[in-house]
Each structure stands twice: as structure tokens, then as C-alpha cells.
Design an enzyme around this catalytic site. Structure first.
Site, mmCIF file in Angstrom:
data_model
loop_
_atom_site.group_PDB
_atom_site.id
_atom_site.type_symbol
_atom_site.label_atom_id
_atom_site.label_comp_id
_atom_site.label_asym_id
_atom_site.label_seq_id
_atom_site.Cartn_x
_atom_site.Cartn_y
_atom_site.Cartn_z
ATOM 1 N N HIS A 1 0.838 -1.197 0.000
ATOM 2 C CA HIS A 1 0.000 0.000 0.000
ATOM 3 C C HIS A 1 0.866 1.237 0.000
ATOM 4 O O HIS A 1 1.923 1.249 0.628
ATOM 5 C CB HIS A 1 -0.946 0.031 1.213
ATOM 6 C CG HIS A 1 -2.102 0.938 0.988
ATOM 7 N ND1 HIS A 1 -2.038 2.293 1.234
ATOM 8 C CD2 HIS A 1 -3.341 0.689 0.506
ATOM 9 C CE1 HIS A 1 -3.202 2.831 0.907
ATOM 10 N NE2 HIS A 1 -4.015 1.889 0.464
ATOM 11 N N ASP B 1 -8.031 -5.179 -0.505
ATOM 12 C CA ASP B 1 -8.532 -6.063 -1.556
ATOM 13 C C ASP B 1 -8.144 -7.524 -1.368
ATOM 14 O O ASP B 1 -8.565 -8.381 -2.141
ATOM 15 C CB ASP B 1 -8.034 -5.577 -2.931
ATOM 16 C CG ASP B 1 -8.625 -4.224 -3.282
ATOM 17 O OD1 ASP B 1 -9.793 -3.998 -2.920
ATOM 18 O OD2 ASP B 1 -7.928 -3.392 -3.887
HETATM 19 N N1 CMC Z 1 4.039 -7.418 -4.877
HETATM 20 C C1 CMC Z 1 5.371 -7.442 -5.007
HETATM 21 N N2 CMC Z 1 6.138 -6.397 -4.733
HETATM 22 C C2 CMC Z 1 5.551 -5.268 -4.321
HETATM 23 C C3 CMC Z 1 4.158 -5.178 -4.172
HETATM 24 C C4 CMC Z 1 3.406 -6.307 -4.471
HETATM 25 N N3 CMC Z 1 2.086 -6.285 -4.348
HETATM 26 N N4 CMC Z 1 3.844 -3.946 -3.741
HETATM 27 C C5 CMC Z 1 4.982 -3.273 -3.630
HETATM 28 N N5 CMC Z 1 6.005 -4.072 -3.989
HETATM 29 C C6 CMC Z 1 7.427 -3.721 -3.980
HETATM 30 C C7 CMC Z 1 7.817 -3.179 -5.339
HETATM 31 O O1 CMC Z 1 8.296 -4.169 -6.195
HETATM 32 C C8 CMC Z 1 8.882 -2.194 -4.965
HETATM 33 O O2 CMC Z 1 10.079 -2.894 -4.708
HETATM 34 P P1 CMC Z 1 11.488 -2.312 -5.177
HETATM 35 O O3 CMC Z 1 11.638 -1.021 -4.452
HETATM 36 O O4 CMC Z 1 12.442 -3.379 -4.775
HETATM 37 O O5 CMC Z 1 11.387 -2.146 -6.656
HETATM 38 C C9 CMC Z 1 8.424 -1.618 -3.652
HETATM 39 O O6 CMC Z 1 7.615 -2.633 -3.066
HETATM 40 C C10 CMC Z 1 7.619 -0.336 -3.800
HETATM 41 O O7 CMC Z 1 6.567 -0.568 -4.737
HETATM 42 P P2 CMC Z 1 5.845 0.579 -5.557
HETATM 43 O O8 CMC Z 1 5.006 -0.054 -6.603
HETATM 44 O O9 CMC Z 1 6.831 1.623 -5.992
HETATM 45 O O10 CMC Z 1 4.988 1.243 -4.401
HETATM 46 P P3 CMC Z 1 3.686 2.068 -4.583
HETATM 47 O O11 CMC Z 1 3.475 2.863 -3.376
HETATM 48 O O12 CMC Z 1 3.660 2.786 -5.873
HETATM 49 O O13 CMC Z 1 2.629 0.856 -4.714
HETATM 50 C C11 CMC Z 1 0.728 -0.402 -4.779
HETATM 51 C C12 CMC Z 1 1.483 0.702 -4.053
HETATM 52 C C13 CMC Z 1 -0.591 -0.638 -4.068
HETATM 53 C C14 CMC Z 1 0.453 0.054 -6.233
HETATM 54 C C15 CMC Z 1 1.567 -1.700 -4.805
HETATM 55 O O14 CMC Z 1 1.796 -2.143 -3.492
HETATM 56 C C16 CMC Z 1 0.933 -2.793 -5.652
HETATM 57 O O15 CMC Z 1 1.118 -2.831 -6.867
HETATM 58 N N6 CMC Z 1 0.147 -3.709 -5.017
HETATM 59 C C17 CMC Z 1 -0.552 -4.736 -5.757
HETATM 60 C C18 CMC Z 1 -1.854 -4.182 -6.315
HETATM 61 C C19 CMC Z 1 -2.862 -3.957 -5.217
HETATM 62 O O16 CMC Z 1 -3.064 -4.777 -4.348
HETATM 63 N N7 CMC Z 1 -3.569 -2.811 -5.306
HETATM 64 C C20 CMC Z 1 -4.593 -2.437 -4.341
HETATM 65 C C21 CMC Z 1 -4.104 -1.285 -3.504
HETATM 66 S S1 CMC Z 1 -5.061 -0.953 -2.045
HETATM 67 C C22 CMC Z 1 -6.621 -0.650 -2.547
HETATM 68 C C23 CMC Z 1 -6.831 0.415 -3.545
HETATM 69 O O17 CMC Z 1 -6.181 1.457 -3.527
HETATM 70 O O18 CMC Z 1 -7.702 0.179 -4.363
#
Ligand code: CMC
Length: 380
Positions: free
Chosen positions: A264, A315
Site C-alpha cells: 500500500h 482487496d
Molecule cells: N508485490 C510485489 N512487490 C511489491 C508489491 C506487491 N504487491 N507492492 C509493492 N512491492 C514492492 C515493489 O516491487 C517495490 O520494490 P522495489 O523497491 O524493490 O522495486 C516496492 O515494493 C515499492 O513498490 P511501488 O510499486 O513503488 O509502491 P507504490 O506505493 O507505488 O505501490 C501499490 C502501491 C498498491 C500500487 C503496490 O503495493 C501494488 O502494486 N500492489 C498490488 C496491487 C494492489 O493490491 N492494489 C490495491 C491497492 S489498495 C486498494 C486500492 O487502492 O484500491
């Protein structure tokens, strides 16, 4: 990186505060969430979705008479125009439900008597109408695409109960209705998430509520946002059995696969909604005889958390919950919209009431200034 004029590039607007709001208090470090001052756990356990809608639209929990008024207004608004049902019949059968819903919201705007009136009172009237009509539209579209007749709304059922009734044609039990109602509350509002921010951006141009909600639906659909729930269930279905979780996790981790339902942007200590949904999912999976989906989710949660310290977000446990309640997997995101529309519309009202155009800057990294080359001189 700083731009020449002193402004700063902040990728993904991380940490940027873009609006003042009285709706949602999100404390990511401590994993706490409240709507208008009321803790999410209290609202999910003790309030109905109708009470939460009233809270978000008016800023206060309703007294009994006020709740009756809001509930009756929601019930009165459940019907959708015949023309919309006809439109659903004309859509290609394979149309994904979120695309159909975006079109439905645009069409509901065409039929709304306050369509382009952005006054506070008109926006509240539209919020009530669209909250009800969205639920009816989702169920009607689903039934039509599945070759069934739409089920007319039942005026003696709650918003949550009526949704499940319109979806299946069967009256849900009190236990199932409560679990669904609580999940709508848990999804109702979440500060400036991508879809709510989208509704605010659209509203800030003085566009109207239906246009903003249609945009919000487009943002919600993506798998990094509301589409994650559906992706979680597809992952659980891919795993298939509890015994396969370890092998799946090892492979997914080795492949550095993005695991849906984990991580998140704001919560570091855990998403408080996930903890509540976990309890609801456990109960619903047990009651429906599908406990394996819950067990599988718990095991996957433990493995991924141990390996990568990633937390499950809202989710994650909503997926086995919705599945065990009989919601088709590609309706998970529309169901999330059924809850989130309360927050979207409350944010739209708040934005209209104190508006400033939302217009950030871009940091140009393309080619430097160069002479124009006429078409005939550009080579092959
Ligand atoms: N699986 C694997 N690695 C992850 C995940 C994940 N779900 N989430 C974050 N990471 C890792 C990512 O690879 C990165 O690692 P590194 O720095 O080594 O490259 C690090 O954590 C930071 O990730 P980011 O994508 O830059 O972080 P963000 O703040 O942009 O992402 C997020 C937030 C929700 C998009 C992400 O955690 C994600 O893609 N999660 C899976 C999709 C998901 O479950 N979405 C629902 C979000 S909550 C409800 C909503 O908002 O609707």
C-alpha cells in the site's frame, strides 16, 4: 528533481497533500482510519451502509428520523430508466462490467433532472440517486449478459440486501447481508486514492457529478487500484489448493511477480480494513462451505509477509469474502464501486463547495528546441 522555476518533481504525487477534507482521516503509520471522526471498525460493526452514506454526505451520523429520510430517498431512487436496460441488451455480451458501468453512469446523467446543476443541494440529490442506481445497474447488466431477466429492486430490503437480491433473485440471509453491508462500509471512503482524486480533478473543472463518477470508475478499474480484488481471487483460483501455496509463493517470489492484494502506498503498519475483512471472510467462507479459500489466503499472507514484509491491503481478504458470498469474480470491482460511490460523491460535494482547479505541472524531458522540418524534407 527540481524544475527551473523551483517546483519539484514528485513521481506518483507520493506524499503530496492536494486537498483539505473533513471526510477521511487516514493514519498510515499507525494503521488507523476514520470517517468524519468515527473509527472504521466501529462503523463496520455497528452502523449500516445507509448510516455511513448519511455520515459522509452530511458530516454527522443521522438521528433515527434523518436516517429514515435518507433510507427512503435511497429506496425511492432504485429504479433505472427502461432505456438503460435496453442499452444493456444492445451491448456486446463480452463487455466487461466496469466498462458497461461507466456507460451506464454517463446515461444516468442524461436522465437525471439535476444533471448539470452543481449546487450543494443538487449534488446531494444526485449522490443519493446515483448511489442507488449504480447498484441496480450493476445487477441488471450482469443478469442481462448472463441471459437472465433483471430483478426489480425490493423496497423492503436494505441497500446491501437489495443488491444481493437483485444479483441472484434470492433474498439473502441476515448474516450474509451484514457481511456485505460491512464490506460496503469498509470500501466507502479512502481519502485521495486514485479514483477519488480522479473525481476531484474532474469536479475541479466545474464538470458535473455523473462525469466525475464515470471518471472515477475508469481509475478504479485498474489492477493497481480496485481491480486488485478480482486479481487476488484469480490468484487463489490459480493456486487451487491450500497445499499448493508454498510452491506458488516460491515461484512468484523467484519471478519477482507483483502480488495482488499486497502492499500500500500509505499504510506501513497494516491496512485496518484488511484485518476486519479477514474476520468477515473467515466467517463467510466457513458458512458457505468454502473454507479452503480463506485458509489459502491466510497461508499466502503469512508466506508473502515473511518473505517480503508486504502487508495485505483491503482487496486481499475481500476476495475470498465476495467469492463465498456468491459474487462473480468480474463483479468484485463493481461491488467495490457500490461502496466507494458514497465517498466519491461526498468528495465531489466537498470539492465543489471549496473549489480550485487542480492543475499540476509536468517536467519536460524531451528534445530541446529545434527548427521545424516541412513534411517533404523529412526523408522516408
Ligand atoms: N508485490 C510485489 N512487490 C511489491 C508489491 C506487491 N504487491 N507492492 C509493492 N512491492 C514492492 C515493489 O516491487 C517495490 O520494490 P522495489 O523497491 O524493490 O522495486 C516496492 O515494493 C515499492 O513498490 P511501488 O510499486 O513503488 O509502491 P507504490 O506505493 O507505488 O505501490 C501499490 C502501491 C498498491 C500500487 C503496490 O503495493 C501494488 O502494486 N500492489 C498490488 C496491487 C494492489 O493490491 N492494489 C490495491 C491497492 S489498495 C486498494 C486500492 O487502492 O484500491
Amino acid at each position: 528533481m527540481d524544475k527551473k522555476d523551483g517546483s519539484q518533481l514528485i513521481r506518483g504525487l507520493e506524499g503530496v497533500v492536494a486537498a483539505e477534507t473533513k471526510l477521511c482521516d487516514l493514519d498510515g503509520k499507525n494503521g488507523r482510519l476514520a470517517y468524519c471522526g468515527y473509527d472504521i471498525a466501529d462503523l463496520a460493526r455497528q452502523a449500516t451502509f445507509e448510516e455511513v452514506c448519511h455520515l459522509l454526505w452530511h458530516g454527522e451520523l443521522p438521528a433515527a428520523v434523518q436516517l429514515d429520510k435518507t433510507t427512503l430517498a435511497l429506496i425511492a431512487a432504485r429504479e433505472i430508466p427502461r432505456e438503460l436496460l435496453q442499452t444493456f441488451r444492445l451491448m456486446p455480451k463480452a463487455t466487461d462490467p466496469m466498462r458497461a458501468l461507466q456507460a451506464a453512469v454517463a446515461m444516468l446523467g442524461m436522465h437525471d433532472p439535476d444533471a448539470t446543476d452543481n449546487a450543494h443541494a443538487a449534488n446531494l440529490r444526485k449522490a443519493v440517486r446515483l448511489t442507488s442506481q449504480l447498484a441496480t445497474a450493476i445487477c441488471a447488466h450482469h443478469r442481462i449478459r448472463s441471459g437472465q431477466e433483471p430483478v426489480a429492486p425490493a423496497s423492503d430490503l436494505s441497500h446491501a440486501g437489495n443488491f444481493l437480491y437483485m444479483l441472484t433473485g434470492a433474498r439473502p440471509s441476515a448474516v450474509v447481508t451484514k457481511a456485505f453491508d460491512a464490506s460496503l462500509t469498509l470500501y466507502a471512503e479512502h481519502e485521495l486514492n486514485a479514483s477519488t482524486f480522479t473525481t476531484r480533478v474532474i469536479t475541479s473543472t466545474q464538470s458535473d457529478l455523473h462525469s466525475a463518477v464515470a471518471g472515477g470508475l475508469g481509475a478504479l478499474k485498474g489492477p493497481l487500484h480496485g481491480g486488485a480484488g478480482e486479481a487476488v481471487m484469480r490468484t487463489l483460483l490459480e493456486i487451487g489448493e491450500v497445499a499448493n501455496v508454498d510452491a506458488f509463493s516460491d515461484k512468484a517470489l523467484a519471478e519477482k511477480r507483483r502480488l495482488m492484494g499486497f502492499g500500500h502506498r500509505v499504510y506501513t503498519a497494516g491496512d485496518p480494513r484488511a484485518a476486519i475483512l479477514k474476520g468477515l471472510a473467515e466467517e463467510a467462507c466457513r458458512q458457505s462451505g468454502q473454507f479452503k479459500w480463506f485458509e489459502m489466503a491466510v497461508k499466502l499472507h503469512a508466506r508473502i509477509n515473511a518473505a517480503k514484509k508486504l502487508i495485505p491491503n483491503v482487496d486481499f481478504y475481500s476476495a475470498p469474502l465476495f467469492y463465498s458470498l456468491g459474487v462473480p469474480v468480474d463483479l468484485f470491482t463493481p461491488v467495490i464501486a457500490t461502496g466507494r460511490i458514497a465517498g466519491w460523491t461526498a468528495n465531489i460535494v466537498e470539492q465543489h463547495d471549496d473549489n480550485r482547479l487542480i492543475r499540476p505541472r509536468g517536467d519536460y524531458v524531451g528534445a530541446g528546441r529545434r527548427p521545424f522540418v516541412p513534411l517533404g524534407q523529412r526523408g522516408a
